[in-house]
Write a protein that holds these residues in place. Structure first.
Motif, mmCIF file in Angstrom:
data_model
loop_
_atom_site.group_PDB
_atom_site.id
_atom_site.type_symbol
_atom_site.label_atom_id
_atom_site.label_comp_id
_atom_site.label_asym_id
_atom_site.label_seq_id
_atom_site.Cartn_x
_atom_site.Cartn_y
_atom_site.Cartn_z
ATOM 1 N N TRP A 1 -31.261 46.634 -17.315
ATOM 2 C CA TRP A 1 -30.088 46.102 -17.999
ATOM 3 C C TRP A 1 -30.408 44.709 -18.536
ATOM 4 N N ASN B 1 -18.616 36.111 -33.790
ATOM 5 C CA ASN B 1 -18.627 37.328 -32.988
ATOM 6 C C ASN B 1 -19.422 38.395 -33.724
ATOM 7 N N VAL C 1 -20.380 41.307 -32.921
ATOM 8 C CA VAL C 1 -19.933 42.697 -32.813
ATOM 9 C C VAL C 1 -19.011 43.030 -33.979
ATOM 10 N N PHE D 1 0.604 38.370 -28.912
ATOM 11 C CA PHE D 1 -0.788 38.516 -28.481
ATOM 12 C C PHE D 1 -1.537 39.488 -29.379
ATOM 13 N N VAL E 1 -4.886 38.782 -31.486
ATOM 14 C CA VAL E 1 -6.106 39.585 -31.368
ATOM 15 C C VAL E 1 -6.584 40.026 -32.745
ATOM 16 N N PRO F 1 -13.572 38.293 -28.956
ATOM 17 C CA PRO F 1 -13.433 39.739 -28.801
ATOM 18 C C PRO F 1 -12.078 40.229 -29.270
ATOM 19 N N GLY F 2 -12.078 41.408 -29.857
ATOM 20 C CA GLY F 2 -10.831 41.963 -30.378
ATOM 21 C C GLY F 2 -11.038 42.429 -31.789
ATOM 22 N N GLN G 1 -8.076 47.070 -31.550
ATOM 23 C CA GLN G 1 -7.435 46.665 -30.303
ATOM 24 C C GLN G 1 -6.071 46.050 -30.562
ATOM 25 N N VAL H 1 -3.603 48.699 -31.511
ATOM 26 C CA VAL H 1 -3.149 49.498 -30.370
ATOM 27 C C VAL H 1 -2.148 48.710 -29.545
ATOM 28 N N ILE H 2 -2.410 47.393 -29.346
ATOM 29 C CA ILE H 2 -1.476 46.590 -28.547
ATOM 30 C C ILE H 2 -0.139 46.485 -29.268
ATOM 31 N N ALA I 1 1.632 49.635 -28.859
ATOM 32 C CA ALA I 1 2.096 49.781 -27.478
ATOM 33 C C ALA I 1 3.390 49.013 -27.259
ATOM 34 N N ILE J 1 5.983 51.287 -28.290
ATOM 35 C CA ILE J 1 6.101 52.362 -27.304
ATOM 36 C C ILE J 1 6.876 51.869 -26.089
ATOM 37 N N MET K 1 -0.362 55.061 -33.816
ATOM 38 C CA MET K 1 -0.134 55.106 -32.373
ATOM 39 C C MET K 1 1.336 55.382 -32.080
ATOM 40 N N ILE L 1 2.212 59.030 -33.036
ATOM 41 C CA ILE L 1 1.758 60.030 -32.058
ATOM 42 C C ILE L 1 2.683 60.032 -30.851
ATOM 43 N N ASP M 1 -16.035 43.285 -26.023
ATOM 44 C CA ASP M 1 -15.330 44.054 -27.051
ATOM 45 C C ASP M 1 -15.035 45.469 -26.577
ATOM 46 N N PHE N 1 -12.380 45.441 -23.888
ATOM 47 C CA PHE N 1 -11.064 45.233 -24.509
ATOM 48 C C PHE N 1 -10.521 46.558 -25.053
#
Lengths: 234, 81
Positions: free
Chosen positions: A10, A38, A40, A108, A112, A120-121, A125, A128-129, A132, A135, A217, A220, B51, B54
């Motif tokens: 790793w 970032n 990513v 929040f 994000v 990150p985010g 993400q 989805v938050i 949610a 929801i 989201m 669904i 990431d 998250f």
């Protein structure tokens, strides 16, 4: 199990995935080429923009497919299975808690989304938050309360607009004479240098992804919870 | 990575996976599947893949558990096999 010991350790810097030229290029050059800390998000939204765009289309298609399978019009609700945990009583504790929580969750989620290329985010993400939070509103009150904010027609519009925002950034760079999703050329229509234009365009496509994911989201959930009738939730 | 944490999380991961596969009550299976996703999220965070952690926390432990529960409540509660 015997093959596991042959895997590289790793975090091994000499493993094939880490010593390949491309990943070294991403690690060392992302901040200079796109001014995004970032890496990513930079890989997802810029270097591999096609993948993320069609992931968004996949989410959109999944939502449309679920609507197509589950959505029922008309009043034939007799054969529907009644949810077993259904209570209609309003509850003071649940109402107050959710009224306090939902704005914080949405704030929040927006953080994000907007900060996805610096920490990150990102669009998925955050979307989805954000979905949610609707929801949670639908679970704590009922489906109608949440549908006042996101009615069915607005859901479909938002989902389509999200995909179009993403494709629009691609087409914009195509019209200005570069490859599809090559954001650097967009500096001609943005008050920014080519490097900053890549960063800003990443934020733009993340917002597009977030639109689609939020809408799909909630769509669904509302189809699953109301058995397709969109009238009475759980 | 701290191997004591990893060991505890991995043991619980296997336990939750086995329980969610074997339990007859589908509502508990959906709940425990959410716990499985959250443990997976802790593992990703321990490997510094923030990431991914998250996404796992938001999608796996959050929304997909809600979808499963909504589906179970609208269909039959117990597995037939």
């Amino acid at each position: 199990m015997s093959a596991v010991s042959d895997f590289p350790d790793w975090g091994d810097p000499n493993s094939p995935a880490n010593s390949y030229r491309l990943s070294q290029h991403y690690v060392t050059e992302t901040i200079h080429e796109t001014s995004v800390p970032n890496m990513v998000t930079a890989v997802l939204a810029d270097y591999r923009g096609y993948d993320t765009m069609f992931e968004t289309v996949v989410i959109f298609t999944a939502g449309i497919a679920i609507i197509g399978i589950l959505r029922r019009f008309g009043n034939d609700d007799k054969d529907a299975a009644k949810p077993t945990l259904y209570t209609k009583k309003p509850d003071l504790i649940i109402d107050t808690t959710c009224r306090l929580m939902i704005p914080i969750i949405q704030l929040f989620a927006l953080y994000v989304i907007a900060h996805g290329h610096h920490s990150p985010g990102g669009g998925f993400q955050g979307g989805v938050i954000f979905g949610a939070s609707f929801i949670l509103l639908a679970v704590s009150r009922d489906l109608q309360a949440a549908q006042k904010w996101v009615p069915e027609k607005r859901i479909l519009n938002l989902a389509g607009i999200g995909v179009l925002i993403y494709a629009g950034f691609g087409l914009g760079s195509l019209l200005l004479g570069q490859n599809f999703l090559d954001y650097a050329i967009l500096h001609k229509i943005m008050p920014a240098t080519p490097i900053e234009a890549r960063s800003h365009s990443m934020l733009g496509v993340e917002i597009g992804v977030a639109f689609t994911v939020t809408a799909i989201m909630f769509s669904i959930y509302s189809n699953l919870a109301s058995n397709g009738s969109m009238k009475e939730g759980l | 990575m701290i191997w004591q944490f990893d060991l505890i999380i991995l043991v619980f991961l296997v336990i939750t996976a086995l329980i969610s596969l074997s339990v007859k009550d589908l509502l508990s299976a959906a709940m425990i599947f959410g716990v499985y996703s959250f443990l997976m999220c802790l593992l990703w965070a321990g490997m510094a893949a923030v990431d991914v952690a998250f996404t796992e926390a938001a999608v796996g432990a959050g929304v997909s558990a809600v979808f499963l529960i909504a589906t179970v409540l609208r269909t039959s509660r117990r597995s037939s096999d």
